[in-house]
Design a protein around this motif. Structure first.
Motif, PDB file in Angstrom:
ATOM      1  N   SER A 231       0.807  -1.227   0.000  1.00 24.49           N
ATOM      2  CA  SER A 231       0.000   0.000   0.000  1.00 24.49           C
ATOM      3  C   SER A 231       0.842   1.281   0.000  1.00 24.49           C
ATOM      4  CB  SER A 231      -0.923  -0.014   1.232  1.00 24.49           C
ATOM      5  OG  SER A 231      -1.451   1.275   1.448  1.00 24.49           O
TER       6      SER A 231
ATOM      7  N   ARG B 211      -8.576  -8.664   2.068  1.00 26.06           N
ATOM      8  CA  ARG B 211      -8.260  -7.233   2.262  1.00 26.06           C
ATOM      9  C   ARG B 211      -9.376  -6.513   2.997  1.00 26.06           C
ATOM     10  NH1 ARG B 211      -8.124  -4.944  -2.970  1.00 26.06           N
ATOM     11  NH2 ARG B 211      -8.541  -6.922  -3.969  1.00 26.06           N
TER      12      ARG B 211
ATOM     13  N   GLY C 109      -9.016   3.183  -6.882  1.00 31.01           N
ATOM     14  CA  GLY C 109      -8.879   1.990  -6.060  1.00 31.01           C
ATOM     15  C   GLY C 109      -9.948   2.028  -4.985  1.00 31.01           C
ATOM     16  N   SER C 110      -9.609   2.630  -3.831  1.00 35.69           N
ATOM     17  CA  SER C 110     -10.606   2.735  -2.764  1.00 35.69           C
ATOM     18  C   SER C 110     -11.618   3.843  -3.041  1.00 35.69           C
ATOM     19  CB  SER C 110      -9.903   2.976  -1.429  1.00 35.69           C
ATOM     20  OG  SER C 110      -9.138   4.155  -1.493  1.00 35.69           O
TER      21      SER C 110
ATOM     22  N   SER D 189     -10.944   1.838 -12.841  1.00 33.23           N
ATOM     23  CA  SER D 189     -10.920   1.007 -11.641  1.00 33.23           C
ATOM     24  C   SER D 189      -9.871  -0.096 -11.778  1.00 33.23           C
ATOM     25  CB  SER D 189     -12.293   0.388 -11.387  1.00 33.23           C
ATOM     26  OG  SER D 189     -12.231  -0.362 -10.190  1.00 33.23           O
TER      27      SER D 189
ATOM     28  N   SER E 146      -9.051  -2.227  -9.100  1.00 28.72           N
ATOM     29  CA  SER E 146      -9.207  -3.347  -8.169  1.00 28.72           C
ATOM     30  C   SER E 146     -10.653  -3.828  -7.998  1.00 28.72           C
ATOM     31  CB  SER E 146      -8.622  -2.991  -6.799  1.00 28.72           C
ATOM     32  OG  SER E 146      -9.167  -1.779  -6.319  1.00 28.72           O
ATOM     33  N   ARG E 147     -11.612  -2.948  -8.031  1.00 24.23           N
ATOM     34  CA  ARG E 147     -13.007  -3.358  -7.801  1.00 24.23           C
ATOM     35  C   ARG E 147     -13.773  -3.388  -9.109  1.00 24.23           C
ATOM     36  NH1 ARG E 147     -13.828  -1.967  -2.145  1.00 24.23           N
ATOM     37  NH2 ARG E 147     -11.972  -0.815  -1.568  1.00 24.23           N
TER      38      ARG E 147
ATOM     39  N   ARG F  15      -8.978  -3.350 -14.518  1.00 23.98           N
ATOM     40  CA  ARG F  15      -8.417  -4.318 -13.569  1.00 23.98           C
ATOM     41  C   ARG F  15      -7.423  -5.280 -14.190  1.00 23.98           C
ATOM     42  NH1 ARG F  15     -13.750  -6.921 -11.438  1.00 23.98           N
ATOM     43  NH2 ARG F  15     -14.333  -6.335 -13.565  1.00 23.98           N
TER      44      ARG F  15
ATOM     45  N   HIS G  24      -6.396  -7.063  -8.865  1.00 21.47           N
ATOM     46  CA  HIS G  24      -5.703  -6.097  -8.019  1.00 21.47           C
ATOM     47  C   HIS G  24      -4.226  -6.462  -7.852  1.00 21.47           C
ATOM     48  CE1 HIS G  24      -4.796  -3.283  -4.892  1.00 21.47           C
ATOM     49  NE2 HIS G  24      -4.488  -4.240  -4.047  1.00 21.47           N
ATOM     50  N   ALA G  25      -3.386  -5.463  -8.046  1.00 22.23           N
ATOM     51  CA  ALA G  25      -1.942  -5.608  -7.842  1.00 22.23           C
ATOM     52  C   ALA G  25      -1.286  -6.579  -8.812  1.00 22.23           C
ATOM     53  CB  ALA G  25      -1.628  -6.005  -6.399  1.00 22.23           C
TER      54      ALA G  25
ATOM     55  N   VAL H 158       0.485  -1.051 -10.712  1.00 23.70           N
ATOM     56  CA  VAL H 158      -0.746  -1.372  -9.978  1.00 23.70           C
ATOM     57  C   VAL H 158      -1.853  -0.340 -10.219  1.00 23.70           C
ATOM     58  CG1 VAL H 158      -1.699  -1.852  -7.680  1.00 23.70           C
ATOM     59  CG2 VAL H 158       0.659  -2.473  -8.205  1.00 23.70           C
ATOM     60  N   TYR H 159      -1.461   0.931 -10.347  1.00 27.21           N
ATOM     61  CA  TYR H 159      -2.473   1.987 -10.476  1.00 27.21           C
ATOM     62  C   TYR H 159      -2.300   2.784 -11.772  1.00 27.21           C
ATOM     63  CZ  TYR H 159      -3.534   1.147  -5.574  1.00 27.21           C
ATOM     64  OH  TYR H 159      -3.908   0.574  -4.396  1.00 27.21           O
TER      65      TYR H 159
END
Ligand SMILES: Cc1ncc(COP(=O)(O)O)c(C=O)c1O
Length: 310
Positions: free
Chosen positions: A65, A116, A175-176, A200, A202-203, A239, A243-244, A268-269
């Protein structure tokens, strides 16, 4: 060091097949530690922690993170103790973000559960234990995704508008959800000249959009500005394999960004978001009058991390 630079990226636009003007909002260069865009939300969160007379900042995430690493640096700077709760168990090789967070003085706890989502529960538990021991914790959920944290990005949208001379489409990694939420809240307050498009990483996009809308509403309430509608929140899927985990589209974009603009993206992002940018623009890619801003959120230590460490 705000405002962060807004740079022309004509060669990058050309290599991505974007005909209009393309700009990079270099929020990787906020100038605080290696925090990238996270400095904006941490400014708000640390101020709130201080106001509540907290002695310890408690947050968490995965060992990779960026937010945890940035939170550890911000807590050290503010003279607060920092407890980080990580998903899973320690592994043989530490992610550079975890190494840095430890180096900034954060105390590490593990959930011993790979889920997570469980981290947010574990953060509250850690805070309850700290309270019993006589400390005053200030808890922050994963990614700093709170309406208050998002206000930092609301202000960032105003900052961008002041650097631009007209409307633009803004593409950002989601992400979040806090980053996009704040930008959306700011864009709505400005009258919607900025179209914020979240990629997005990760989700599932519909889940991310729901979170972003809720956070954006909370953020706008705190700012006293118009509440965003569902139509203001557009999230696309970037995605890849999850994620990651690097996507082919993202890896290609990261190579192009380095060669065409000397910009380092993390797998990742930011790489995934830039990789998705041509898809997100669709036919508008060919519009010579369209201004596109790619919001570089940072993630430098992720860019040098080995995948096995996540
Ligand atoms: C480099 C980077 N970019 C983008 C994001 C996504 O921001 P948010 O979690 O606010 O959606 C993160 C989140 O950790 C990040 O570290």
């Amino acid at each position: 060091m705000l405002p962060t630079p807004l740079r022309e990226a004509p060669r990058l636009a050309e290599t991505l097949g974007v005909r209009g003007r393309m700009l990079l909002k270099r929020d990787d260069l906020t100038g605080f530690a290696v925090a990238g865009n996270k400095a904006r939300q941490l400014e708000m969160l640390i101020a709130a922690a201080r106001e509540s007379r907290a002695s310890v900042l408690v947050t968490g995430g995965t060992p990779g993170s960026n937010f945890c690493q940035a939170a550890a640096a911000a807590a050290a700077w503010a003279g607060l103790r920092c407890v980080l709760v990580y998903a899973g168990s320690p592994s043989r090789i530490s992610h550079p973000n975890l190494v840095a967070a430890t180096h900034w003085g954060a105390e590490i706890r593990w959930t011993h559960d790979p889920d997570r989502a469980f981290v947010d529960v574990a953060i509250e538990r850690a805070a309850a234990e700290l309270t019993l021991d006589g400390h005053v914790p200030y808890t922050v959920p994963r990614g700093g995704a709170t309406p208050l944290g998002a206000t930092g990005f609301h202000l960032a949208a105003l900052e961008l508008a002041a650097q631009l001379d007209g409307p633009a489409v803004v593409v950002v990694a989601t992400g979040s959800g806090g980053t996009q939420a704040g930008l959306v809240s700011g864009a709505v307050a400005l009258g919607r000249d900025l179209l914020i498009r979240g990629a997005s990483v990760s989700r599932p996009p519909d889940e991310a959009a729901r979170r972003v809308l809720e956070l954006a509403g909370g953020c706008a309430r705190l700012m006293g500005t118009d509440i965003p509608h569902a139509a203001d929140v557009v999230v696309d899927d970037a995605r890849g394999p999850g994620h990651a985990r690097a996507s082919e589209e993202g890896e290609r974009a990261a190579r192009l960004a380095l060669r065409a603009s000397g910009t380092v993206l993390d797998p990742v992002y930011t790489a995934k978001a830039l990789g998705a940018l041509p898809r997100i623009l669709g036919e508008r890619r060919h519009d010579p009058d369209l201004t596109t801003v790619f919001w570089h959120t940072g993630g430098l230590l992720d860019a040098v991390a080995g995948w096995e460490t996540r």
